[in-house]
Design a protein around this motif. Structure first.
Motif, PDB file in Angstrom:
ATOM      1  N   LEU A 191       0.959  -1.100  -0.012  1.00  0.00           N
ATOM      2  CA  LEU A 191       0.062  -0.158   0.163  1.00  0.00           C
ATOM      3  C   LEU A 191       0.807   1.394   0.144  1.00  0.00           C
ATOM      4  N   ASP A 192       0.132   2.273  -0.594  1.00  0.00           N
ATOM      5  CA  ASP A 192       1.090   3.534  -0.647  1.00  0.00           C
ATOM      6  C   ASP A 192       1.434   3.971   0.712  1.00  0.00           C
ATOM      7  N   LEU A 193       0.534   3.680   1.745  1.00  0.00           N
ATOM      8  CA  LEU A 193       0.957   4.054   2.970  1.00  0.00           C
ATOM      9  C   LEU A 193       2.115   3.756   3.601  1.00  0.00           C
ATOM     10  N   ALA A 194       2.456   2.252   2.999  1.00  0.00           N
ATOM     11  CA  ALA A 194       3.745   1.639   3.629  1.00  0.00           C
ATOM     12  C   ALA A 194       4.908   1.771   2.840  1.00  0.00           C
ATOM     13  N   GLU A 248       7.187   4.194   1.802  1.00  0.00           N
ATOM     14  CA  GLU A 248       8.426   4.770   2.441  1.00  0.00           C
ATOM     15  C   GLU A 248       8.838   3.899   3.483  1.00  0.00           C
ATOM     16  N   SER A 249       7.982   2.881   4.245  1.00  0.00           N
ATOM     17  CA  SER A 249       8.825   1.944   5.223  1.00  0.00           C
ATOM     18  C   SER A 249       9.664   1.168   4.328  1.00  0.00           C
ATOM     19  N   LEU A 250       9.018   0.492   3.227  1.00  0.00           N
ATOM     20  CA  LEU A 250       9.845  -0.583   2.353  1.00  0.00           C
ATOM     21  C   LEU A 250      10.883  -0.018   1.634  1.00  0.00           C
ATOM     22  N   LEU A 251      10.596   1.293   1.141  1.00  0.00           N
ATOM     23  CA  LEU A 251      11.877   1.763   0.419  1.00  0.00           C
ATOM     24  C   LEU A 251      13.343   2.003   1.495  1.00  0.00           C
ATOM     25  N   HIS A 252      12.648   2.311   2.716  1.00  0.00           N
ATOM     26  CA  HIS A 252      13.970   2.363   3.827  1.00  0.00           C
ATOM     27  C   HIS A 252      14.325   1.013   4.064  1.00  0.00           C
ATOM     28  N   ARG A 253      13.543  -0.061   4.238  1.00  0.00           N
ATOM     29  CA  ARG A 253      14.338  -1.339   4.215  1.00  0.00           C
ATOM     30  C   ARG A 253      15.196  -1.793   3.120  1.00  0.00           C
ATOM     31  N   LEU A 254      14.557  -1.585   1.958  1.00  0.00           N
ATOM     32  CA  LEU A 254      15.255  -1.683   0.771  1.00  0.00           C
ATOM     33  C   LEU A 254      16.587  -1.280   0.634  1.00  0.00           C
ATOM     34  N   ARG A 255      16.694   0.233   1.100  1.00  0.00           N
ATOM     35  CA  ARG A 255      17.939   0.885   1.287  1.00  0.00           C
ATOM     36  C   ARG A 255      18.960   0.285   2.054  1.00  0.00           C
ATOM     37  N   GLY A 256      18.369  -0.345   3.122  1.00  0.00           N
ATOM     38  CA  GLY A 256      19.411  -1.157   4.260  1.00  0.00           C
ATOM     39  C   GLY A 256      19.646  -2.519   3.798  1.00  0.00           C
ATOM     40  N   SER A 316      -4.369   1.617  -8.749  1.00  0.00           N
ATOM     41  CA  SER A 316      -4.575   1.278  -7.329  1.00  0.00           C
ATOM     42  C   SER A 316      -3.831   2.017  -6.469  1.00  0.00           C
ATOM     43  N   LEU A 317      -4.180   2.022  -5.186  1.00  0.00           N
ATOM     44  CA  LEU A 317      -3.655   2.832  -4.130  1.00  0.00           C
ATOM     45  C   LEU A 317      -2.339   1.840  -3.511  1.00  0.00           C
ATOM     46  N   SER A 318      -1.648   0.901  -4.462  1.00  0.00           N
ATOM     47  CA  SER A 318      -0.598   0.174  -4.013  1.00  0.00           C
ATOM     48  C   SER A 318       0.381   0.425  -4.999  1.00  0.00           C
ATOM     49  N   HIS A 319       1.711  -0.044  -4.766  1.00  0.00           N
ATOM     50  CA  HIS A 319       2.578  -0.313  -5.548  1.00  0.00           C
ATOM     51  C   HIS A 319       2.965  -1.770  -5.870  1.00  0.00           C
ATOM     52  N   LEU A 320       3.444  -1.823  -7.254  1.00  0.00           N
ATOM     53  CA  LEU A 320       3.653  -3.396  -7.517  1.00  0.00           C
ATOM     54  C   LEU A 320       5.250  -3.700  -7.147  1.00  0.00           C
ATOM     55  N   LEU A 333       6.545  -6.088   5.925  1.00  0.00           N
ATOM     56  CA  LEU A 333       6.177  -5.451   5.131  1.00  0.00           C
ATOM     57  C   LEU A 333       5.486  -5.584   3.908  1.00  0.00           C
ATOM     58  N   ILE A 334       6.198  -6.646   3.358  1.00  0.00           N
ATOM     59  CA  ILE A 334       5.547  -7.369   2.038  1.00  0.00           C
ATOM     60  C   ILE A 334       5.982  -8.638   2.100  1.00  0.00           C
ATOM     61  N   HIS A 335       4.892  -9.378   1.321  1.00  0.00           N
ATOM     62  CA  HIS A 335       5.009 -10.778   1.255  1.00  0.00           C
ATOM     63  C   HIS A 335       5.132 -11.167  -0.209  1.00  0.00           C
ATOM     64  N   LEU A 336       6.533 -11.373  -0.678  1.00  0.00           N
ATOM     65  CA  LEU A 336       6.651 -11.734  -2.294  1.00  0.00           C
ATOM     66  C   LEU A 336       6.339 -13.126  -2.472  1.00  0.00           C
ATOM     67  N   GLU A 337       5.393 -13.514  -3.518  1.00  0.00           N
ATOM     68  CA  GLU A 337       5.081 -14.887  -3.936  1.00  0.00           C
ATOM     69  C   GLU A 337       5.337 -15.218  -5.173  1.00  0.00           C
ATOM     70  N   LYS A 338       5.338 -16.405  -5.621  1.00  0.00           N
ATOM     71  CA  LYS A 338       5.389 -17.132  -6.709  1.00  0.00           C
ATOM     72  C   LYS A 338       3.976 -17.195  -7.462  1.00  0.00           C
ATOM     73  N   ILE A 339       3.983 -15.866  -8.516  1.00  0.00           N
ATOM     74  CA  ILE A 339       2.482 -15.815  -8.842  1.00  0.00           C
ATOM     75  C   ILE A 339       2.614 -16.067 -10.348  1.00  0.00           C
ATOM     76  N   ASP A 340       1.561 -16.744 -10.943  1.00  0.00           N
ATOM     77  CA  ASP A 340       1.523 -17.148 -12.286  1.00  0.00           C
ATOM     78  C   ASP A 340       0.689 -16.124 -13.004  1.00  0.00           C
ATOM     79  N   PRO A 341       1.587 -15.271 -13.999  1.00  0.00           N
ATOM     80  CA  PRO A 341       0.890 -14.007 -14.545  1.00  0.00           C
ATOM     81  C   PRO A 341      -0.329 -14.530 -15.501  1.00  0.00           C
ATOM     82  N   SER A 342      -0.286 -15.798 -16.159  1.00  0.00           N
ATOM     83  CA  SER A 342      -1.218 -16.236 -16.919  1.00  0.00           C
ATOM     84  C   SER A 342      -2.764 -16.312 -16.196  1.00  0.00           C
ATOM     85  N   LYS A 343      -2.563 -16.416 -14.953  1.00  0.00           N
ATOM     86  CA  LYS A 343      -3.654 -16.447 -14.126  1.00  0.00           C
ATOM     87  C   LYS A 343      -4.363 -15.213 -13.629  1.00  0.00           C
TER      88      LYS A 343
END
Length: 209
Positions: A28-31, A33-41, A164-168, A196-206
């Protein structure tokens, strides 16, 4: 919807034919900056790249079976940069021992006349969108965090609307076939981004556009 930016993949002479290992999620957009901060670290010690890209998805429909899909992408941040033409193969999702989706990826640089060329070849544009965000790197891994906007008037990238109000968020690695240890490294990295985020194995064809 997957949307890796054109500025990410290095282009050399000839065709790049690699396997893409991919994990996806959204924040979500609200979170954001927290994700970007974690990624910078967690990522390599450099400022993330920023980008704004315009992607057009073209279909070539045959008499039977699924249409052939090509993706044409240009950088709005660097208008003089070459276009990129990208083909993504069918995802290999059946192997549960792999922690990431795996698919063939072919990427070539092209001139600015690429859309005209595709139209002459019989392709028809199905949809287009604009992505804008950041690119982080961790060794061979690449993390893309971007917003996705629909183009309201065909071809007019100044007239867009956020979808959407979220970032991919996409975590990916490009490697030759058989480098399945990459997916384990990706799983370990993805664990460090929770909750902060759960990255998953997602099938784009679905997924629906």
């Amino acid at each position: 919807m997957e949307a890796p930016p054109v500025t990410v993949m290095p282009i050399t002479s000839g065709t790049i034919n690699m396997m893409e290992y991919l994990l996806q999620g959204s924040v979500l957009d609200l979170a954001l900056e927290s994700l970007l901060h974690r990624l910078r670290g967690l990522c390599d010690n450099m400022e993330p790249e920023t980008f704004t890209d315009h992607e057009l998805v073209y279909l070539l429909k045959g008499q039977q079976g699924n249409p052939f899909i090509l993706r044409a992408r240009r950088s709005l941040s660097h208008p003089t940069a070459p276009w990129h033409l990208r083909y993504l193969g069918q995802p290999e999702v059946g192997d549960k021992s792999r922690h990431a989706l795996v698919r063939n990826c072919v990427d070539v640089a092209a001139s600015h006349s690429l859309p005209d060329f595709l139209n002459e070849m019989g392709f028809r544009m199905d949809h287009e969108f604009v992505t804008s965000g950041h690119i982080f790197r961790k060794g061979a891994m690449k993390v893309v965090v971007c917003s996705v906007s629909r183009v309201l008037v065909p071809g007019n990238t100044e007239n867009t609307e956020r979808m959407s109000l979220s970032h991919l968020v996409e975590l990916s690695v490009l490697a030759p076939a058989g480098q399945d240890t990459m997916s384990e490294d990706m799983r370990s990295f993805a664990e460090q981004l929770k909750p902060l985020i759960h990255l998953e194995k997602i099938d784009p064809s679905k997924q629906r556009h």
